[in-house]
Design an enzyme around this catalytic site. Structure first.
Site, PDB file in Angstrom:
ATOM      1  N   ARG A 120       0.829  -1.221   0.000  1.00 16.83           N
ATOM      2  CA  ARG A 120       0.000   0.000   0.000  1.00 16.83           C
ATOM      3  C   ARG A 120       0.858   1.264   0.000  1.00 16.83           C
ATOM      4  O   ARG A 120       1.825   1.364   0.746  1.00 16.83           O
ATOM      5  CB  ARG A 120      -0.975  -0.045   1.194  1.00 16.83           C
ATOM      6  CG  ARG A 120      -1.952  -1.198   1.027  1.00 16.83           C
ATOM      7  CD  ARG A 120      -2.883  -1.354   2.208  1.00 16.83           C
ATOM      8  NE  ARG A 120      -3.822  -0.254   2.338  1.00 16.83           N
ATOM      9  CZ  ARG A 120      -4.690  -0.158   3.338  1.00 16.83           C
ATOM     10  NH1 ARG A 120      -4.725  -1.089   4.278  1.00 16.83           N
ATOM     11  NH2 ARG A 120      -5.527   0.856   3.384  1.00 16.83           N
ATOM     12  N   GLN A 168      -6.969   9.116   6.581  1.00 14.02           N
ATOM     13  CA  GLN A 168      -5.673   8.709   7.152  1.00 14.02           C
ATOM     14  C   GLN A 168      -4.610   9.765   6.880  1.00 14.02           C
ATOM     15  O   GLN A 168      -3.811  10.088   7.750  1.00 14.02           O
ATOM     16  CB  GLN A 168      -5.261   7.348   6.589  1.00 14.02           C
ATOM     17  CG  GLN A 168      -6.190   6.244   7.073  1.00 14.02           C
ATOM     18  CD  GLN A 168      -5.874   4.882   6.504  1.00 14.02           C
ATOM     19  OE1 GLN A 168      -4.988   4.734   5.663  1.00 14.02           O
ATOM     20  NE2 GLN A 168      -6.604   3.886   6.953  1.00 14.02           N
ATOM     21  N   ASP A 312     -15.614   1.994   2.834  1.00 14.68           N
ATOM     22  CA  ASP A 312     -15.325   0.622   3.273  1.00 14.68           C
ATOM     23  C   ASP A 312     -16.534  -0.300   3.118  1.00 14.68           C
ATOM     24  O   ASP A 312     -16.399  -1.523   3.227  1.00 14.68           O
ATOM     25  CB  ASP A 312     -14.852   0.624   4.734  1.00 14.68           C
ATOM     26  CG  ASP A 312     -13.540   1.376   4.902  1.00 14.68           C
ATOM     27  OD1 ASP A 312     -12.806   1.520   3.901  1.00 14.68           O
ATOM     28  OD2 ASP A 312     -13.256   1.834   6.026  1.00 14.68           O
ATOM     29  N   ARG A 343      -9.919  -3.459  -4.247  1.00 15.65           N
ATOM     30  CA  ARG A 343     -11.301  -3.887  -3.958  1.00 15.65           C
ATOM     31  C   ARG A 343     -12.250  -3.717  -5.145  1.00 15.65           C
ATOM     32  O   ARG A 343     -13.378  -4.217  -5.084  1.00 15.65           O
ATOM     33  CB  ARG A 343     -11.840  -3.161  -2.710  1.00 15.65           C
ATOM     34  CG  ARG A 343     -11.241  -3.695  -1.428  1.00 15.65           C
ATOM     35  CD  ARG A 343     -11.808  -3.007  -0.179  1.00 15.65           C
ATOM     36  NE  ARG A 343     -11.211  -3.577   1.027  1.00 15.65           N
ATOM     37  CZ  ARG A 343     -11.198  -2.987   2.209  1.00 15.65           C
ATOM     38  NH1 ARG A 343     -11.759  -1.799   2.371  1.00 15.65           N
ATOM     39  NH2 ARG A 343     -10.646  -3.579   3.252  1.00 15.65           N
ATOM     40  N   ARG A 385     -12.767  -7.430   4.564  1.00 22.79           N
ATOM     41  CA  ARG A 385     -14.088  -7.042   4.037  1.00 22.79           C
ATOM     42  C   ARG A 385     -14.507  -7.948   2.876  1.00 22.79           C
ATOM     43  O   ARG A 385     -15.700  -8.145   2.630  1.00 22.79           O
ATOM     44  CB  ARG A 385     -14.093  -5.563   3.651  1.00 22.79           C
ATOM     45  CG  ARG A 385     -13.721  -4.684   4.846  1.00 22.79           C
ATOM     46  CD  ARG A 385     -14.339  -3.328   4.866  1.00 22.79           C
ATOM     47  NE  ARG A 385     -13.750  -2.548   5.955  1.00 22.79           N
ATOM     48  CZ  ARG A 385     -14.153  -2.576   7.233  1.00 22.79           C
ATOM     49  NH1 ARG A 385     -15.179  -3.309   7.589  1.00 22.79           N
ATOM     50  NH2 ARG A 385     -13.546  -1.850   8.162  1.00 22.79           N
TER      51      ARG A 385
HETATM   52  O1  SPQ Z   1      -6.736   0.730   8.324  1.00 27.80           O
HETATM   53  P1  SPQ Z   1      -7.039   0.255   6.944  1.00 27.80           P
HETATM   54  O2  SPQ Z   1      -6.359  -1.033   6.676  1.00 27.80           O
HETATM   55  O3  SPQ Z   1      -6.732   1.278   5.896  1.00 27.80           O
HETATM   56  O4  SPQ Z   1      -8.625  -0.013   6.920  1.00 27.80           O
HETATM   57  C1  SPQ Z   1      -9.732   0.341   6.062  1.00 27.80           C
HETATM   58  C2  SPQ Z   1     -10.787  -0.819   6.249  1.00 27.80           C
HETATM   59  O5  SPQ Z   1     -11.415  -1.291   5.290  1.00 27.80           O
HETATM   60  O6  SPQ Z   1     -10.984  -1.193   7.403  1.00 27.80           O
HETATM   61  C3  SPQ Z   1      -9.368   0.535   4.589  1.00 27.80           C
HETATM   62  F1  SPQ Z   1      -8.849  -0.445   4.019  1.00 27.80           F
HETATM   63  O7  SPQ Z   1     -10.397   1.513   6.546  1.00 27.80           O
HETATM   64  C4  SPQ Z   1      -9.858   2.856   6.474  1.00 27.80           C
HETATM   65  C5  SPQ Z   1     -10.713   3.708   5.556  1.00 27.80           C
HETATM   66  O8  SPQ Z   1     -10.823   3.182   4.268  1.00 27.80           O
HETATM   67  C6  SPQ Z   1      -9.866   3.422   7.871  1.00 27.80           C
HETATM   68  C7  SPQ Z   1      -9.724   4.893   7.908  1.00 27.80           C
HETATM   69  C8  SPQ Z   1      -9.414   5.565   9.193  1.00 27.80           C
HETATM   70  O9  SPQ Z   1      -9.646   4.991  10.274  1.00 27.80           O
HETATM   71  O10 SPQ Z   1      -8.967   6.732   9.138  1.00 27.80           O
HETATM   72  C9  SPQ Z   1      -9.894   5.688   6.788  1.00 27.80           C
HETATM   73  C10 SPQ Z   1     -10.171   5.130   5.449  1.00 27.80           C
HETATM   74  O11 SPQ Z   1      -8.971   5.104   4.700  1.00 27.80           O
HETATM   75  P2  SPQ Z   1      -8.465   6.366   3.843  1.00 27.80           P
HETATM   76  O12 SPQ Z   1      -7.294   5.835   3.063  1.00 27.80           O
HETATM   77  O13 SPQ Z   1      -9.603   6.723   2.956  1.00 27.80           O
HETATM   78  O14 SPQ Z   1      -8.094   7.418   4.749  1.00 27.80           O
END
Ligand code: SPQ
Length: 426
Positions: A120, A168, A312, A343, A385
């Site tokens: 990633r 994130q 998600d 996905r 998921r």
């Molecule tokens: O933590 P991770 O692996 O990235 O988890 C996911 C999930 O499906 O559980 C994404 F794969 O959730 C992210 C979400 O897509 C959790 C998250 C957060 O807690 O800030 C934000 C989202 O990601 P992003 O890249 O859009 O910021």
């Protein structure tokens, strides 16, 4: 693992486990505050356990007492250099947000993860952090993990417009900005989940949010507090969809988080004509009871600024769309390609292997409705998921069986998923 197929109906009440995003952040803010934070209803999925293990390695005492997790916060200035590499497991949230925390620390660390996390891209956080004075680098030009970081106790504030809609990246920059010498301005591409911003206020900090513009001052300190984590709407999504598509079903989900940056799936279900009722709304806890019943569903189009509010949930929404009365289109969801798996491709392949008709596109999917699903062998490819979507799809399979390979991936976000599902099967 062989999955249950051909359920004649689903019925019952359930309290889904705590929100994963909020659980991560409760450990982070608890550690960065001074004093004792007690967290109730935290998710004990593998991703959150990774975050806990990392903060323990950074010198924070975290006790799991069963009914609560107690975090003995040390403040931003109390973290210590780790003695070993920091293992982020499968968790994108952990590695990206903790990069922002370590950005302002006067020591070096190395962060790594499993096979999926190692694919990633981290350049979305490393590039702006470098602008703030952090030395950080990963593998290839996308800065894949492992990441090496050397923080600075004199971070330059940043004025940054995010090129991607990502909570994130936003959160990593907020953690760095909190340690910078002055005020930072972060502008979102689209509004994404705002649990970091909410928690700053909960822990006595200051943040100004005006639409997509966030202003944050460096040098803040946090005060410990108690956190109660609401149920995860991303986990509830699997049962919402199951209750709508399996005939003769009625499922009630209690204490589900309904923060407005996460409720896109509710709007999609309503647009599709699904029978969904919302009761017991708690405005303070931002939670509610959601009840769904088997429904005739219309197709819909999902695109634009709703996408980050249901990102998600799109794998299981794709399954929902295979049972609607017409063609559903998902657009503007290219972010799906950089999750635990791609996905878009993996969801399309999995459901097509079961008999659906889904065309993957550059930024989404075109999904034909009224598909008859059949047995198949599905591999989660390490994506929780995908595993849970396959399990719900299996409930619709009349003949044949569904074999799920690498089902242990579900431990990432929902360790009791199969137990909870089996309670609902009539
Ligand atoms: O933590 P991770 O692996 O990235 O988890 C996911 C999930 O499906 O559980 C994404 F794969 O959730 C992210 C979400 O897509 C959790 C998250 C957060 O807690 O800030 C934000 C989202 O990601 P992003 O890249 O859009 O910021």
């Amino acid at each position: 693992m062989k999955l249950q197929t051909n359920a004649t109906g689903l019925s019952g009440k359930l309290k889904v486990p705590g929100d994963k995003s909020i659980s991560h952040r409760s450990i982070m803010f608890g550690s960065l505050a001074k004093g004792t934070t007690r967290v109730h209803d935290i998710l004990r999925g593998e991703d959150v356990l990774s975050t806990m293990a990392v903060f323990r390695e950074l010198g924070v005492t975290i006790e799991d007492k069963g009914d609560e997790v107690v975090v003995h916060g040390v403040g931003f200035d109390g973290l210590r250099a780790p003695q070993k590499r920091l293992d982020m497991g499968n968790s994108g949230t952990s590695i990206r947000l903790i990069s922002g925390v370590l950005a302002g620390q006067p020591f070096s660390a190395e962060m790594f993860g499993d096979d999926s996390l190692s694919k990633r891209p981290m350049d979305r956080v490393t590039m702006p952090l470098r602008q703030m004075g952090v030395v950080i680098s990963g593998q290839t030009d996308r800065d894949l993990p492992p990441l090496k970081i050397t923080g600075s106790d004199h971070l330059t504030p940043i004025n940054y417009t995010l090129p991607v809609a990502s909570a994130q990246v936003k959160s990593a920059l907020i953690f760095a900005a909190l340690q910078a010498d002055g005020e930072s301005v972060i502008i979102e591409k689209e509004k994404t989940r705002n649990h970091t911003e909410d928690m700053i206020q909960q822990f006595g900090g200051e943040i100004s949010v005006n639409g997509k513009e966030i202003r944050i001052k460096g040098g803040q300190t946090f005060t410990a507090t108690d956190v109660t984590v609401p149920g995860d709407i991303s986990s509830a999504a699997f049962f919402l969809v199951a209750g709508l598509i399996v005939p003769n079903s009625e499922i009630t989900l209690k204490n589900v988080g309904i923060n407005e940056t996460r409720t896109g799936i509710i709007e999609v279900i309503q647009a599709m004509g699904g029978d969904l009722t919302i009761t017991d709304v708690d405005e303070v806890a931002k939670s509610a009871t959601l009840t769904v019943r088997s429904s005739e569903l219309k197709p819909t189009e999902i695109s634009g600024d709703i996408i980050p509010r249901l990102i998600d949930e799109l794998p299981v929404i794709a399954l929902l769309a295979t049972q609607a009365n017409g063609t559903t289109i998902i657009r503007d969801a290219e972010e799906l390609k950089v999750k635990e798996t791609d996905r878009i491709q993996v969801v399309a392949d999995m459901l097509n292997d079961m008999g659906a008709e889904i065309t993957p596109t550059e930024d989404g999917m075109i999904i034909q409705g009224k598909s008859q699903l059949n047995g198949a062998t599905i591999n989660t490819q390490g994506d929780h998921r995908i595993g849970m979507t396959a399990a719900v799809a299996a409930l619709l399979v009349a003949d044949g069986e569904v074999i799920l390979e690498r089902s242990e991936a579900i431990q990432t976000s929902y360790p009791t998923f199969f137990e909870d599902l089996s309670h609902l099967i009539v």
